[in-house]
Scaffold this motif. Structure first.
Motif, mmCIF file in Angstrom:
data_model
loop_
_atom_site.group_PDB
_atom_site.id
_atom_site.type_symbol
_atom_site.label_atom_id
_atom_site.label_comp_id
_atom_site.label_asym_id
_atom_site.label_seq_id
_atom_site.Cartn_x
_atom_site.Cartn_y
_atom_site.Cartn_z
ATOM 1 N N GLU A 49 -7.419 5.390 -2.881
ATOM 2 C CA GLU A 49 -6.897 4.232 -3.596
ATOM 3 C C GLU A 49 -7.917 3.737 -4.612
ATOM 4 O OE1 GLU A 49 -5.742 1.224 -0.697
ATOM 5 O OE2 GLU A 49 -7.757 0.396 -0.767
ATOM 6 N N ARG A 50 -9.173 4.097 -4.430
ATOM 7 C CA ARG A 50 -10.195 3.653 -5.368
ATOM 8 C C ARG A 50 -11.386 4.601 -5.234
ATOM 9 N NH1 ARG A 50 -11.108 -1.357 -8.130
ATOM 10 N NH2 ARG A 50 -13.353 -1.664 -8.381
ATOM 11 N N ARG A 89 -7.739 7.390 2.810
ATOM 12 C CA ARG A 89 -6.873 6.466 2.056
ATOM 13 C C ARG A 89 -7.692 5.509 1.205
ATOM 14 N NH1 ARG A 89 -3.013 5.656 6.194
ATOM 15 N NH2 ARG A 89 -3.779 3.601 6.732
ATOM 16 N N ARG A 90 -8.771 4.972 1.781
ATOM 17 C CA ARG A 90 -9.616 4.025 1.034
ATOM 18 C C ARG A 90 -10.202 4.719 -0.199
ATOM 19 N NH1 ARG A 90 -7.536 1.242 4.125
ATOM 20 N NH2 ARG A 90 -6.338 0.985 2.247
ATOM 21 N N ALA A 123 0.813 -1.215 0.000
ATOM 22 C CA ALA A 123 0.000 0.000 0.000
ATOM 23 C C ALA A 123 0.850 1.269 0.000
ATOM 24 C CB ALA A 123 -0.913 -0.015 1.227
ATOM 25 N N ASP A 149 4.422 3.599 -1.460
ATOM 26 C CA ASP A 149 5.111 3.858 -2.729
ATOM 27 C C ASP A 149 6.613 3.914 -2.515
ATOM 28 O OD1 ASP A 149 2.961 4.014 -4.524
ATOM 29 O OD2 ASP A 149 2.441 6.000 -3.733
ATOM 30 N N LYS A 189 1.851 -1.763 -12.247
ATOM 31 C CA LYS A 189 0.889 -2.657 -11.598
ATOM 32 C C LYS A 189 1.002 -4.086 -12.120
ATOM 33 C CE LYS A 189 -3.922 -3.350 -10.439
ATOM 34 N NZ LYS A 189 -3.492 -4.382 -9.499
#
Ligand code: FAD
Length: 278
Positions: free
Chosen positions: A263-264, A259-260, A163, A165, A175
């Motif tokens: 990330e999407r 964050r959730r 999670a 970088d 990816k």
């Protein structure tokens, strides 16, 4: 109080709410990994406070007899304040939880923490002959070597894609390359581990691959997913496999929710739909 939009991903602010959520999961054959939200404390004070909170949580798990374990972040229990602070706290938690029969996971944070985290894990897993687990990240180039080392240790290993970088010299960035590494690491674990494999992914392809590897090698495994993500799949999988849901709670929910969403972006849409009932 946690606004409804975030409560899809976070069980509540108190341990009681997290335990209530765990009980609901247990009713659907899913077990709970409880995580008190918190990280990156520079001072020992808050790190010790969170370590104490985990000891109380271990007592609560025993008192309420829910099927749950705990997951701690190294920087939450003192790693930023010094390796010795982290070691003291993680040992205290693992020893206390072992006496109570509660399993302890150690989350993996950014690449600067990998050695300290694995060293602590290895010592504790050997001391408690299992009873402790650690997370490793497929996006790190070192993970092939780390898995060789971990194959000899009597605990559990949660494989995730990663999670954070990390810099390109030490990590895969694309990816598709991370996915390839995840497939390779899964294969290695099923072939060389004596059980204790946790597949920490929402990716249907990786879950299917783990099922196929289980058929091929017969090695035991469990599936772990986050609260609020593919929950229907979690309940379906739990009919046949061991499934654990990672359940965060606590008053530091805002950055976790952010964050959730980052990330999407669909996570926000899902959460809003759930709130609006559409
Ligand atoms: P991705 O590669 O992001 O997506 C692959 C596919 O999965 C998607 O195409 C889609 O089909 C499905 N999918 C993914 N997300 C969603 C979604 N929100 N809704 C619907 N479908 C979706 N990372 C760490 O670095 N350290 C840790 O300690 C750590 N612990 C974790 C514990 C658990 C239980 C889990 C599940 C993850 C953890 N992670 C941790 C995070 C992990 O590293 C990944 O960042 C995260 O899981 C995203 O990767 P993925 O494999 O789930 O799927």
């Amino acid at each position: 109080m946690i606004p409804p939009v975030a409560s899809r991903f976070v069980a509540g602010e108190t341990p009681a709410e997290a335990l209530d959520h765990a009980r609901e999961l247990n009713d659907r054959n899913v077990r709970a990994i409880l995580n008190l939200l918190g990280e990156h404390y520079d001072d020992r004070g808050p790190a010790d406070e969170d370590a104490e909170a985990y000891l109380r949580l271990v007592d609560d798990i025993g008192d309420t007899a829910v099927d749950a374990c705990i997951s701690v972040k190294p920087s939450q229990i003192g790693l930023d304040a010094g390796t010795e602070v982290f070691r003291e706290n993680v040992e205290r938690i693992a020893d206390y939880a072992a006496d109570a029969g509660v399993f302890v996971w150690i989350d993996m944070e950014d690449h600067t923490t990998t050695d300290a985290t694995l060293d602590a894990y290895e010592e504790l897993a050997r001391r408690h002959e299992g009873g402790v687990g650690v997370c490793v990240q497929s996006n790190l180039r070192r993970t092939d070597d780390d898995l060789e080392r971990l194959a000899e240790v009597p605990g559990k290993v949660r494989l995730v894609k990663g999670a954070y970088d990390p810099p390109a010299e030490i990590a895969y960035e694309e990816k598709s390359v991370v996915d390839d590494a995840y497939r390779r690491h899964l294969e290695y674990m099923f072939e060389h581990f004596d059980g204790g494999i946790a597949v920490g992914s929402h990716d249907p392809e990786m879950i299917d691959r783990a099922k196929a590897l289980h058929e091929e090698y017969g090695t035991d495994f469990e599936i772990q997913m986050l609260m609020g993500v593919r929950e229907d799949a979690q309940y379906d999988l739990a009919e046949e496999y061991e499934v654990w849901q990672y359940v965060p709670y606590g008053d530091k929910w805002l950055s976790y929710f952010y964050r959730r969403v980052m990330e999407r972006k669909e996570n926000l849409t899902f959460a809003l739909r759930a709130v609006l009932g559409r």
